[in-house]
Scaffold this active site. Sequence first.
Site, PDB file in Angstrom:
ATOM      1  N   ARG A 115      -2.966  13.767   1.813  1.00 49.92           N
ATOM      2  CA  ARG A 115      -4.147  12.950   2.104  1.00 49.92           C
ATOM      3  C   ARG A 115      -5.187  13.153   0.990  1.00 49.92           C
ATOM      4  NH1 ARG A 115      -7.200  11.109   7.485  1.00 49.92           N
ATOM      5  NH2 ARG A 115      -6.738   8.999   6.861  1.00 49.92           N
ATOM      6  N   GLU A 154     -10.128   3.469  15.403  1.00 57.14           N
ATOM      7  CA  GLU A 154     -11.549   3.178  15.184  1.00 57.14           C
ATOM      8  C   GLU A 154     -11.963   1.876  15.875  1.00 57.14           C
ATOM      9  OE1 GLU A 154     -14.025   4.918  13.530  1.00 57.14           O
ATOM     10  OE2 GLU A 154     -12.656   6.605  13.358  1.00 57.14           O
ATOM     11  N   GLY A 174       0.835  -1.207   0.000  1.00 61.53           N
ATOM     12  CA  GLY A 174       0.000   0.000   0.000  1.00 61.53           C
ATOM     13  C   GLY A 174       0.866   1.252   0.000  1.00 61.53           C
ATOM     14  N   THR A 181       1.264   3.465  -2.222  1.00 67.58           N
ATOM     15  CA  THR A 181       0.730   4.641  -2.917  1.00 67.58           C
ATOM     16  C   THR A 181      -0.121   5.522  -2.013  1.00 67.58           C
ATOM     17  OG1 THR A 181      -1.195   3.370  -3.610  1.00 67.58           O
ATOM     18  CG2 THR A 181       0.665   3.453  -5.144  1.00 67.58           C
ATOM     19  N   GLY A 182      -0.422   5.070  -0.801  1.00 62.30           N
ATOM     20  CA  GLY A 182      -1.250   5.868   0.104  1.00 62.30           C
ATOM     21  C   GLY A 182      -0.445   6.936   0.821  1.00 62.30           C
ATOM     22  N   LEU A 234       0.075  -1.522   5.011  1.00 57.85           N
ATOM     23  CA  LEU A 234      -0.702  -0.278   5.071  1.00 57.85           C
ATOM     24  C   LEU A 234      -1.868  -0.300   4.090  1.00 57.85           C
ATOM     25  CD1 LEU A 234       2.301   2.247   5.006  1.00 57.85           C
ATOM     26  CD2 LEU A 234       1.326   1.044   6.960  1.00 57.85           C
ATOM     27  N   ALA A 235      -2.102  -1.447   3.436  1.00 58.53           N
ATOM     28  CA  ALA A 235      -3.111  -1.477   2.370  1.00 58.53           C
ATOM     29  C   ALA A 235      -4.492  -1.804   2.923  1.00 58.53           C
ATOM     30  CB  ALA A 235      -2.714  -2.510   1.328  1.00 58.53           C
ATOM     31  N   HIS A 287      -4.166  10.805  11.447  1.00 57.46           N
ATOM     32  CA  HIS A 287      -2.975  11.593  11.127  1.00 57.46           C
ATOM     33  C   HIS A 287      -3.098  12.089   9.696  1.00 57.46           C
ATOM     34  CE1 HIS A 287      -2.263   7.274  10.808  1.00 57.46           C
ATOM     35  NE2 HIS A 287      -1.578   7.542   9.712  1.00 57.46           N
ATOM     36  N   TYR A 344     -15.453  -0.565   9.063  1.00 54.82           N
ATOM     37  CA  TYR A 344     -13.989  -0.387   9.037  1.00 54.82           C
ATOM     38  C   TYR A 344     -13.381  -0.748  10.399  1.00 54.82           C
ATOM     39  CZ  TYR A 344      -9.549   2.232   9.091  1.00 54.82           C
ATOM     40  OH  TYR A 344      -8.238   2.603   9.223  1.00 54.82           O
ATOM     41  N   SER A 379      -5.996   0.642  14.024  1.00 55.23           N
ATOM     42  CA  SER A 379      -6.697   1.933  13.990  1.00 55.23           C
ATOM     43  C   SER A 379      -7.407   2.234  15.297  1.00 55.23           C
ATOM     44  CB  SER A 379      -7.724   1.911  12.860  1.00 55.23           C
ATOM     45  OG  SER A 379      -8.581   3.017  12.977  1.00 55.23           O
TER      46      SER A 379
END
Length: 325
Positions: A189, A132, A13, A15-16, A85-86, A184, A154, A130
């Site tokens: 973003r 969350e 991941g 590209t994030g 991180l994907a 963050h 999520y 996370s």
Amino acid sequence: MPSNNSKRALIVGVTGQDGAYLARLLLEKGYVVFGTSRDADLANLAGLRTLGIAEQVRLSSMSPTDFRSVFSVITSTKPAEIYNLAGQSSVGLSFALPAETMESIVTGTLNLLEAVRLVDPSIRFYNAGSSECFGDTNGEAATEDTAFRPRSPYGVAKAAAFWQVANYREAYRLFCSSGILFNHESPIRPTRFVTRKIVSSVARIARGSEEKLSLGNLEISRDWGAAQEYVDAMWRMLQSEDAGDYVIATGQSATLQTFVETAFAAAELDWRHHVVVDEALLRPTDILVSKGDAAKAAEQLGWHAQTKLPELIQQLVAAEMQRAS
Ligand code: NDP
């Protein structure tokens, strides 16, 4: 330039937002950095390009839900460290795409853990957990011991992935750690996240746009930090003697209204003339107050959040204004 005995890292991941900042950090430390996107030919490299490192990351196609691709990339890149991180990363979108969110996070993490176990159990593995997962903690700062009560598809998916990581650590003695990161932000973003949506709108309005900024619940509070600092915590987790789980947060929480007020004020605008509340943007369930206590990370990793919210917002607005001009 990396030397022959440079450490090799694989960022799943890349590209994030976090992937780009982590890649830059690891390159600065002399790592050879491999990164994945679900489709390397069509990958959005805007974040990596903004940071000036797109050419230095060795990109492969990998879909975390496709075990063959996971196994093949780990076998060929031979990383000492993997950063996962994907996955579908938007809380709001997870209500519209619950199965995609669950599969990309839970099956994706499981495939990576299984591949590490089969290919090379000495690989150190970081998992993007996370805040969350905690849900509402009634204003209390969450620690690693706070119970999970997620309030979105999520959050449920991230909680399941967190326990997969903990189980592989105990069952197979893998060096795998979860960072339980609070929000963050950074100038790279995507605009579907509310903070970037706000600062993008501020920059356009400051340049004469007459648009209205539509937002959901302004009373929610979040613990916002700077992405550049949070990726350093990820790296520190994998350099630590033992694997474990760490809350990463600033310890301070502010309402979305405070964020909006401060962002408009940074451009010398009064937010009340430019913002409308749109009921359609309210989530079926939401977290009212989110706040973390990163004392364990401070003590065991020497990590501290440096940038607090007012300064972070100034930086985001300044970057957006510069981009707009
Ligand atoms: P981004 O959304 O910016 O990046 C995630 C990457 O995952 C994307 O670049 C994309 O790469 C890939 N991806 C997106 N959707 C899917 C999918 N359905 N299946 C598989 N891969 C997908 O996230 P961030 O960089 O902001 O965050 C990194 C990680 O940290 C994520 O797991 C996120 O959930 C988590 N996190 C982030 C926080 C934050 O505040 N930023 C807070 C706490 C946790 P591509 O399209 O190239 O395949």
